[in-house]
Write an enzyme that holds these catalytic residues in place. Structure first.
Site, PDB file in Angstrom:
ATOM      1  N   THR A 203      -9.322  21.530 -12.095  1.00 27.19           N
ATOM      2  CA  THR A 203     -11.013  21.405 -12.093  1.00 27.19           C
ATOM      3  C   THR A 203     -11.344  21.587 -10.691  1.00 27.19           C
ATOM      4  O   THR A 203     -10.999  21.168  -9.861  1.00 27.19           O
ATOM      5  CB  THR A 203     -11.391  19.903 -12.783  1.00 27.19           C
ATOM      6  OG1 THR A 203     -12.916  20.098 -12.761  1.00 27.19           O
ATOM      7  CG2 THR A 203     -10.993  18.988 -11.961  1.00 27.19           C
ATOM      8  N   ARG A 232      -7.942  19.872  -6.302  1.00 27.39           N
ATOM      9  CA  ARG A 232      -8.536  19.209  -5.097  1.00 27.39           C
ATOM     10  C   ARG A 232      -7.905  17.893  -4.932  1.00 27.39           C
ATOM     11  O   ARG A 232      -7.972  17.355  -5.979  1.00 27.39           O
ATOM     12  CB  ARG A 232      -9.929  19.327  -4.869  1.00 27.39           C
ATOM     13  CG  ARG A 232     -10.418  20.790  -4.852  1.00 27.39           C
ATOM     14  CD  ARG A 232     -10.137  21.325  -3.079  1.00 27.39           C
ATOM     15  NE  ARG A 232     -10.801  22.828  -2.880  1.00 27.39           N
ATOM     16  CZ  ARG A 232     -10.100  23.924  -3.240  1.00 27.39           C
ATOM     17  NH1 ARG A 232      -9.136  23.888  -3.985  1.00 27.39           N
ATOM     18  NH2 ARG A 232     -10.796  25.030  -2.861  1.00 27.39           N
ATOM     19  N   ASP A 255      -0.244  19.550  -5.057  1.00 20.90           N
ATOM     20  CA  ASP A 255      -0.266  20.753  -4.150  1.00 20.90           C
ATOM     21  C   ASP A 255      -1.632  20.294  -3.107  1.00 20.90           C
ATOM     22  O   ASP A 255      -1.696  21.124  -2.055  1.00 20.90           O
ATOM     23  CB  ASP A 255      -0.398  21.968  -4.662  1.00 20.90           C
ATOM     24  CG  ASP A 255      -0.722  23.183  -3.424  1.00 20.90           C
ATOM     25  OD1 ASP A 255       0.181  23.329  -2.960  1.00 20.90           O
ATOM     26  OD2 ASP A 255      -1.672  24.298  -3.560  1.00 20.90           O
ATOM     27  N   GLU A 260      -6.150  15.124   3.318  1.00 18.17           N
ATOM     28  CA  GLU A 260      -5.504  16.371   3.541  1.00 18.17           C
ATOM     29  C   GLU A 260      -6.200  17.123   4.999  1.00 18.17           C
ATOM     30  O   GLU A 260      -7.220  17.068   5.125  1.00 18.17           O
ATOM     31  CB  GLU A 260      -5.752  17.372   2.311  1.00 18.17           C
ATOM     32  CG  GLU A 260      -5.151  18.805   2.356  1.00 18.17           C
ATOM     33  CD  GLU A 260      -5.499  19.528   1.404  1.00 18.17           C
ATOM     34  OE1 GLU A 260      -5.891  20.794   1.394  1.00 18.17           O
ATOM     35  OE2 GLU A 260      -5.347  19.133  -0.077  1.00 18.17           O
ATOM     36  N   HIS A 279      -0.874  22.577   0.221  1.00 15.08           N
ATOM     37  CA  HIS A 279      -1.924  23.233  -0.494  1.00 15.08           C
ATOM     38  C   HIS A 279      -1.583  24.702  -0.232  1.00 15.08           C
ATOM     39  O   HIS A 279      -2.210  25.267   0.312  1.00 15.08           O
ATOM     40  CB  HIS A 279      -3.213  22.940   0.349  1.00 15.08           C
ATOM     41  CG  HIS A 279      -4.388  23.582  -0.341  1.00 15.08           C
ATOM     42  ND1 HIS A 279      -5.576  22.669   0.037  1.00 15.08           N
ATOM     43  CD2 HIS A 279      -4.634  24.449  -1.230  1.00 15.08           C
ATOM     44  CE1 HIS A 279      -6.564  23.178  -0.800  1.00 15.08           C
ATOM     45  NE2 HIS A 279      -6.043  23.971  -1.685  1.00 15.08           N
ATOM     46  N   GLY A 282      -2.783  29.117  -3.504  1.00 17.81           N
ATOM     47  CA  GLY A 282      -3.431  30.416  -3.343  1.00 17.81           C
ATOM     48  C   GLY A 282      -2.815  31.340  -2.252  1.00 17.81           C
ATOM     49  O   GLY A 282      -3.189  32.429  -2.041  1.00 17.81           O
TER      50      GLY A 282
END
Length: 316
Positions: A203, A232, A255, A260, A279, A282
Site C-alpha cells: 500500500t 513503506r 524490504d 530507514e 529497499h 524497484g
C-alpha cells in the site's frame, strides 16, 4: 518558439540516453547534486531524482515558480508531498505507475519463498559449513492477504497464481470487483487477518496507512504467520512488530523499515524470524528501460499539450 520560451525539463537521467524525447523542450540533467543545472524558476517539468531522499526531492521546489508537472520515478510520492505546499496551485504530481510492478512483485515473491523455505538459515549454515536439512513450510496451500491492491498488488497476485495457494484475499481503499475476485476495504481487515498465513503489504504511505500495522493488526494475525512489507516502512509500527518477532509468534520479511536506512545497532537487525533487504524492490535491471519509456511518453504528452498520465494529485 524562441529559446527564451523553451520550457526547462529537469531530468535525473541524461536526455541523450532516453529515446523518444520530444523536441521543443530544454533538457537539464540534475540527479540531486548540490548545484542546480539552471535557475529552478525556469523549470516547467521536474523529474525527481530517484532514491535520493526527501531533502533532495523537495529542495528545489520552493524556487520552481513555473513548474507544471512534478514526476516521481517511484510508485510512492510520500517523499515529495512534504514540499508541495511550496508550489503554486495547479501543479500535477505524477507517480511512476508501470515502472516498478514487475520488480517489486518479483521481490515480494522472493521474500515469501526465502522466508518460508528457510533460506536465511541455509546461508548461515553455508558460512559455518553446516548441512541444515529438514522440513520447511511451502507456499502451496497457504492463504495470502494482499493489503494495497493497486497495480503492484495485482502484479504480486499474478506471480502467486502458479503456486497453488489456498486463496488470495485483496484489500484496498475502495471495494471493487476484479477478474481474479473481489477487493475488500481496510474495514474488512479484522475478519481477514485471522485467516491469513501470509500478509503482503503493498500500500502507499498516507494518512490512512501510517502505522496501519500496529499491535492490534499484528495480534489478529494467526500464530506463525508471515508479514511481508514491500510498501513503506511507516506502514508498520516497528515497536509492535519487534514485540511479536521477539516472542516468536510471527515472522517478517521486510524490504522497507522505519527508520530507514535501518541504523547499526537497531534491534530489528537481529530480531528472530526476520529477513531484511535494503529497499531494493524497484532497484533492478528492469527499472531504467521502463523509467525511460515513462518519461518519453509523459514528456511527449506535455510538449503536445495533452494530459499527462498517473496524476496522483493537483496542488490547490
Amino acid at each position: 518558439m524562441t529559446s527564451t520560451q523553451t520550457p526547462d525539463v529537469w531530468l535525473p537521467i541524461p536526455a541523450d540516453e532516453i529515446d523518444g524525447l520530444p523536441e521543443g523542450l530544454n533538457y537539464r540533467f540534475w540527479d540531486g547534486e548540490q548545484d542546480y543545472p539552471a535557475d529552478p524558476a525556469q523549470c516547467a517539468f521536474y523529474v525527481v531524482p530517484y532514491m535520493k531522499g526527501v531533502k533532495t526531492a523537495i529542495r528545489p521546489l520552493a524556487g520552481m515558480e513555473a513548474v507544471q508537472v512534478v514526476q516521481t520515478l517511484s510508485a510512492g510520492t510520500d517523499h515529495v508531498q512534504p514540499g508541495l505546499d511550496q508550489l503554486h496551485s495547479g501543479v500535477r504530481l505524477c507517480n511512476a505507475k508501470g515502472v516498478h510492478e514487475a520488480s517489486t512483485a518479483e521481490l515480494a515473491l522472493a521474500l515469501i519463498l526465502a522466508s518460508l523455505r528457510g533460506f536465511p538459515g541455509f546461508v548461515h549454515g553455508q558460512d559455518k559449513e553446516e548441512w541444515r536439512s529438514g522440513f520447511y513450510p511451502a507456499l502451496a496451500d497457504k492463504s495470502v492477504l494482499i493489503v494495497g491492491y493497486g497495480s503492484i498488488g495485482a502484479a504480486i497476485e499474478d506471480r502467486l497464481a502458479p503456486f497453488e495457494c489456498a486463496r488470495v484475499a485483496r484489500v484496498a481503499r475502495s471495494a471493487r470487483a476484479t477478474a481474479r475476485g473481489p477487493v475488500q476495504t481496510l474495514d474488512d481487515l479484522p475478519a481477514l487477518l485471522p485467516e491469513a498465513d501470509i500478509v503482503v503489504l503493498s500500500t502507499p504511505l498516507n494518512a490512512s496507512t501510517q502505522g496501519l500495522v500496529g499491535a492490534d493488526f499484528l495480534a489478529a494475525m494467526p500464530d506463525g504467520a508471515l508479514l511481508v512489507n514491500v510498501a513503506r516502512g511507516g506502514v508498520v509500527d516497528t515497536k509492535a512488530l519487534l514485540s511479536e518477532l521477539e516472542s516468536g509468534r510471527l515472522r517478517a520479511a521486510l524490504d522497507v523499515t522505519d527508520p530507514e536506512p535501518l541504523p547499526a545497532g537497531h534491534p530489528l537487525w537481529h530480531a528472530p524470524n526476520v529477513l531484511i533487504t535494503p529497499h531494493v524492490g524497484g532497484s533492478t535491471s528492469a527499472f531504467l528501460p521502463r523509467a525511460k519509456r515513462l518519461l518519453a511518453d509523459q514528456l511527449t504528452r506535455f510538449a503536445a499539450g495533452e494530459p499527462v498520465r498517473n496524476v496522483v494529485l493537483t496542488t490547490g
